[in-house]
Write a protein that holds these residues in place. Structure first.
Motif, PDB file in Angstrom:
ATOM      1  N   PRO A  14     -12.757  79.077  15.252  1.00 33.42           N
ATOM      2  CA  PRO A  14     -12.457  77.866  16.027  1.00 33.42           C
ATOM      3  C   PRO A  14     -13.306  76.659  15.626  1.00 33.42           C
ATOM      4  N   GLN A  15     -14.578  76.881  15.323  1.00 33.28           N
ATOM      5  CA  GLN A  15     -15.446  75.770  14.966  1.00 33.28           C
ATOM      6  C   GLN A  15     -15.061  75.127  13.632  1.00 33.28           C
ATOM      7  N   GLU A  16     -14.280  75.826  12.831  1.00 34.40           N
ATOM      8  CA  GLU A  16     -13.834  75.307  11.545  1.00 34.40           C
ATOM      9  C   GLU A  16     -12.487  74.602  11.641  1.00 34.40           C
ATOM     10  N   ARG A  17     -11.894  74.596  12.819  1.00 31.94           N
ATOM     11  CA  ARG A  17     -10.601  73.967  13.035  1.00 31.94           C
ATOM     12  C   ARG A  17     -10.804  72.513  13.429  1.00 31.94           C
ATOM     13  N   ARG A  18      -9.748  71.712  13.454  1.00 31.87           N
ATOM     14  CA  ARG A  18      -9.821  70.328  13.915  1.00 31.87           C
ATOM     15  C   ARG A  18      -8.526  70.000  14.640  1.00 31.87           C
ATOM     16  N   VAL A  19      -8.676  69.421  15.828  1.00 29.41           N
ATOM     17  CA  VAL A  19      -7.538  68.986  16.631  1.00 29.41           C
ATOM     18  C   VAL A  19      -7.524  67.468  16.631  1.00 29.41           C
ATOM     19  N   THR A  20      -6.341  66.912  16.438  1.00 31.52           N
ATOM     20  CA  THR A  20      -6.162  65.463  16.482  1.00 31.52           C
ATOM     21  C   THR A  20      -5.114  65.130  17.529  1.00 31.52           C
ATOM     22  N   LEU A  21      -5.465  64.228  18.424  1.00 29.15           N
ATOM     23  CA  LEU A  21      -4.532  63.718  19.424  1.00 29.15           C
ATOM     24  C   LEU A  21      -4.087  62.341  18.978  1.00 29.15           C
ATOM     25  N   ILE A  22      -2.796  62.192  18.736  1.00 33.82           N
ATOM     26  CA  ILE A  22      -2.225  60.893  18.373  1.00 33.82           C
ATOM     27  C   ILE A  22      -1.625  60.326  19.646  1.00 33.82           C
ATOM     28  N   ARG A  23      -2.109  59.144  20.038  1.00 33.06           N
ATOM     29  CA  ARG A  23      -1.767  58.589  21.344  1.00 33.06           C
ATOM     30  C   ARG A  23      -1.608  57.087  21.276  1.00 33.06           C
ATOM     31  N   LYS A  24      -1.300  56.504  22.429  1.00 31.45           N
ATOM     32  CA  LYS A  24      -1.257  55.053  22.550  1.00 31.45           C
ATOM     33  C   LYS A  24      -1.834  54.670  23.911  1.00 31.45           C
ATOM     34  N   PRO A  25      -2.317  53.459  24.042  1.00 32.87           N
ATOM     35  CA  PRO A  25      -2.898  53.014  25.312  1.00 32.87           C
ATOM     36  C   PRO A  25      -1.851  52.982  26.422  1.00 32.87           C
ATOM     37  N   GLY A  26      -2.297  53.292  27.646  1.00 35.66           N
ATOM     38  CA  GLY A  26      -1.426  53.218  28.811  1.00 35.66           C
ATOM     39  C   GLY A  26      -0.421  54.337  28.937  1.00 35.66           C
ATOM     40  N   CYS A  27      -0.606  55.400  28.219  1.00 38.01           N
ATOM     41  CA  CYS A  27       0.335  56.526  28.201  1.00 38.01           C
ATOM     42  C   CYS A  27      -0.211  57.646  29.085  1.00 38.01           C
ATOM     43  N   CYS A  41     -10.896  72.556  23.643  1.00 35.65           N
ATOM     44  CA  CYS A  41     -11.791  72.357  22.499  1.00 35.65           C
ATOM     45  C   CYS A  41     -13.250  72.454  22.924  1.00 35.65           C
ATOM     46  N   GLY A  42     -13.558  71.947  24.110  1.00 39.05           N
ATOM     47  CA  GLY A  42     -14.920  72.049  24.615  1.00 39.05           C
ATOM     48  C   GLY A  42     -15.348  73.489  24.817  1.00 39.05           C
ATOM     49  N   GLU A  43     -14.467  74.295  25.379  1.00 39.13           N
ATOM     50  CA  GLU A  43     -14.775  75.707  25.616  1.00 39.13           C
ATOM     51  C   GLU A  43     -14.910  76.494  24.321  1.00 39.13           C
ATOM     52  N   LEU A  44     -14.120  76.136  23.308  1.00 43.05           N
ATOM     53  CA  LEU A  44     -14.117  76.881  22.042  1.00 43.05           C
ATOM     54  C   LEU A  44     -15.048  76.296  20.992  1.00 43.05           C
ATOM     55  N   GLY A  45     -15.582  75.111  21.250  1.00 40.70           N
ATOM     56  CA  GLY A  45     -16.442  74.462  20.263  1.00 40.70           C
ATOM     57  C   GLY A  45     -15.673  73.881  19.085  1.00 40.70           C
ATOM     58  N   VAL A  46     -14.426  73.512  19.327  1.00 47.76           N
ATOM     59  CA  VAL A  46     -13.580  72.959  18.268  1.00 47.76           C
ATOM     60  C   VAL A  46     -13.713  71.430  18.257  1.00 47.76           C
ATOM     61  N   PRO A  47     -13.998  70.844  17.113  1.00 48.40           N
ATOM     62  CA  PRO A  47     -14.051  69.385  17.059  1.00 48.40           C
ATOM     63  C   PRO A  47     -12.653  68.792  17.219  1.00 48.40           C
ATOM     64  N   TRP A  48     -12.596  67.622  17.874  1.00 47.30           N
ATOM     65  CA  TRP A  48     -11.313  66.955  18.035  1.00 47.30           C
ATOM     66  C   TRP A  48     -11.525  65.455  17.962  1.00 47.30           C
TER      67      TRP A  48
END
Length: 93
Positions: A14-27, A41-48
């Motif tokens: 999990p620590q070697e993975r990366r999560v990306t959230l693609i978003r927009k303001p006001g959503c 991600c916080g529980e697993l130690g995954v960077p995002w």
């Protein structure tokens, strides 16, 4: 999987993975997705990270109809709603 040759591992720890959230303001769906990602991600130690489609034309053109979009290791995992169990399974499976 500990001790296995890297050739036989399907995915990194999990620590070697990366999560990306693609978003927009006001959503509001983006805010909901962020809460789930932050928890898992916080529980697993995954960077995002977060990326704003209003600041990146390429992301806007690719994902504007699907916001929020979640990528895991650069590949699309889901869009609109993030299922906590499914994200956790993807990151630990």
């Amino acid at each position: 999987m500990a001790g296995m040759s890297p050739l036989f591992r399907r995915k990194g720890a999990p620590q070697e993975r990366r999560v990306t959230l693609i978003r927009k303001p006001g959503c509001h769906l983006c805010d909901d997705a962020e809460a789930v990602i932050e928890k898992v991600c916080g529980e697993l130690g995954v960077p995002w990270e977060q990326k704003d489609i209003t600041e990146d034309k390429e992301l806007h053109d690719q994902y504007w109809e699907q916001i929020p979009v979640v990528l895991v290791d650069g590949r699309q995992h889901t869009f609109w709603r993030v299922d906590e169990g499914r994200l956790r399974k993807e990151l630990t499976g």
